[in-house]
Design a protein around this motif. Structure first.
Motif, PDB file in Angstrom:
ATOM      1  N   UNK A 115       0.834  -1.196   0.000  1.00 24.54           N
ATOM      2  CA  UNK A 115       0.000   0.000   0.000  1.00 24.54           C
ATOM      3  C   UNK A 115       0.874   1.254   0.000  1.00 24.54           C
ATOM      4  N   UNK A 116       0.635   2.131  -0.961  1.00 27.39           N
ATOM      5  CA  UNK A 116       1.387   3.382  -1.069  1.00 27.39           C
ATOM      6  C   UNK A 116       0.720   4.439  -0.199  1.00 27.39           C
ATOM      7  N   UNK A 138       0.894  -1.181 -16.044  1.00 30.11           N
ATOM      8  CA  UNK A 138       2.082  -1.564 -16.810  1.00 30.11           C
ATOM      9  C   UNK A 138       3.288  -1.705 -15.886  1.00 30.11           C
ATOM     10  N   UNK A 139       4.228  -2.529 -16.303  1.00 30.99           N
ATOM     11  CA  UNK A 139       5.457  -2.732 -15.539  1.00 30.99           C
ATOM     12  C   UNK A 139       6.567  -1.858 -16.108  1.00 30.99           C
ATOM     13  N   UNK A 163       8.564  -2.135 -11.146  1.00 33.49           N
ATOM     14  CA  UNK A 163       7.342  -2.602 -10.493  1.00 33.49           C
ATOM     15  C   UNK A 163       6.139  -2.234 -11.360  1.00 33.49           C
ATOM     16  N   UNK A 164       4.956  -2.500 -10.853  1.00 30.41           N
ATOM     17  CA  UNK A 164       3.723  -1.991 -11.447  1.00 30.41           C
ATOM     18  C   UNK A 164       2.778  -1.603 -10.315  1.00 30.41           C
ATOM     19  N   UNK A 165       1.761  -0.811 -10.631  1.00 34.51           N
ATOM     20  CA  UNK A 165       0.855  -0.281  -9.602  1.00 34.51           C
ATOM     21  C   UNK A 165      -0.567  -0.733  -9.878  1.00 34.51           C
ATOM     22  N   UNK A 166      -1.220  -1.250  -8.820  1.00 33.00           N
ATOM     23  CA  UNK A 166      -2.605  -1.706  -8.885  1.00 33.00           C
ATOM     24  C   UNK A 166      -3.484  -0.670  -8.181  1.00 33.00           C
ATOM     25  N   UNK A 180       3.422  -3.508  -6.727  1.00 34.92           N
ATOM     26  CA  UNK A 180       3.887  -4.893  -6.699  1.00 34.92           C
ATOM     27  C   UNK A 180       5.249  -4.932  -6.014  1.00 34.92           C
ATOM     28  N   UNK A 181       5.570  -6.075  -5.400  1.00 37.01           N
ATOM     29  CA  UNK A 181       6.927  -6.251  -4.883  1.00 37.01           C
ATOM     30  C   UNK A 181       7.928  -5.889  -5.973  1.00 37.01           C
ATOM     31  N   UNK A 182       9.016  -5.265  -5.592  1.00 35.44           N
ATOM     32  CA  UNK A 182      10.023  -4.865  -6.580  1.00 35.44           C
ATOM     33  C   UNK A 182      10.515  -6.103  -7.330  1.00 35.44           C
TER      34      UNK A 182
END
Length: 293
Positions: A115-116, A138-139, A163-166, A180-182
């Protein structure tokens, strides 16, 4: 440190190193949470188990690991949790010194992305080659703007982390974006004979092989115009070095597991227990010798 104290936790700031002292503090204070790199948390568990005859594992009360500062795989996290035992639960966390240190993002109990903290950090994912922002999901390379940092603002800071962001809500109920985990870094990614290789790919192949320990090293060399990759791993039982048939079979098994993931030919070297250097900070997994000799 101050964030944990603000929520009522007692913090013992021991830094890293002096493992015997660390373990003594944990036993004496009944420490139930640890903030560390995954590799050092693993090393502490190894050291604790070596002393289990004198100090049984029941003396340790660890329940939570707030791990970060270096990459690790889900398989390594499972290994760490099993080595500590007692219901130990580890989360992955992310931060950079340039962006106020730890606390940019972290896992909840669901462990489905980090969580950001979007009230402090604006995150984007870009194409590391062109610098262009990529579509959601996208990654690519993580770029961060620190919204509340004072003194030295960071605008679109390039982390070099991939990474990518959800942006979908999490099962825990939080609605903040999750990263996502690095997956790796643009500057520790190895290109071996045209193939992109990340240390975490090798780690995933190694963990689960019961005859070897969790410590490994990737040695990259260049002969002529061709690069070669040697994967050095530690045996748990050093006497296996004298049993050539078993040693060769294990070496081939590890080789095949790694090759199936990377798709390239590699060399596997099995070395004596505890012969690979331990690190109290970030583990150095890659030894690049391509520019030497």
């Amino acid at each position: 440190h101050y964030g944990l104290e603000k929520i009522g936790a007692t913090v013992v700031p021991t830094s890293s190193g002096n493992t015997e002292k660390q373990l003594k503090f944990m036993r004496d204070f009944g420490t139930d949470a640890i903030v560390a790199t995954p590799s050092y948390c693993m090393f502490l568990a190894e050291a604790a188990r070596e002393k289990a005859g004198e100090f049984p594992m029941e003396l340790y009360k660890l329940k939570l690991g707030i791990l970060g500062s270096e990459g690790s795989t889900p398989e390594m996290r499972t290994e760490i949790e099993q080595r500590w035992g007692g219901g130990f639960f580890a989360t992955d966390n992310y931060g950079l010194s340039e962006l106020n240190g730890p606390g940019m993002s972290g896992e909840c109990p669901v462990r489905d992305g980090l969580h950001i903290n979007e009230d402090h950090f604006l995150c984007e994912v870009i194409d590391s080659g062109t610098g262009e922002a990529l579509a959601p999901g996208s990654t690519g390379e993580l770029v961060v703007t620190n919204l509340t940092k004072r003194g030295l603002p960071m605008l679109r800071y390039r982390t070099k982390d991939i990474t990518n962001i959800n942006y979908e809500p999490c099962a825990c109920g939080r609605t903040t974006a999750r990263m996502h985990k690095i997956i790796g870094r643009t500057d520790d990614m190895l290109k071996i004979r045209g193939v992109n290789v990340f240390p975490t790919q090798v780690e995933s192949a190694l963990i689960g092989v019961t005859e070897i320990g969790p410590h490994y090293q990737l040695v990259v060399r260049r002969k002529g115009f061709a690069d070669s990759l040697e994967v050095r791993v530690e045996l748990i039982d050093g006497t296996l070095l004298d049993r050539y048939g078993e040693l060769e079979a294990l070496q081939r098994r590890i080789h095949d597991r790694i090759k199936a993931i990377l798709g390239i030919e590699i060399t596997v070297s099995l070395v004596e227990p505890k012969s690979i250097e331990r690190f109290t900070g970030k583990a150095k997994r890659v030894v690049d010798l391509r520019n030497e000799g």
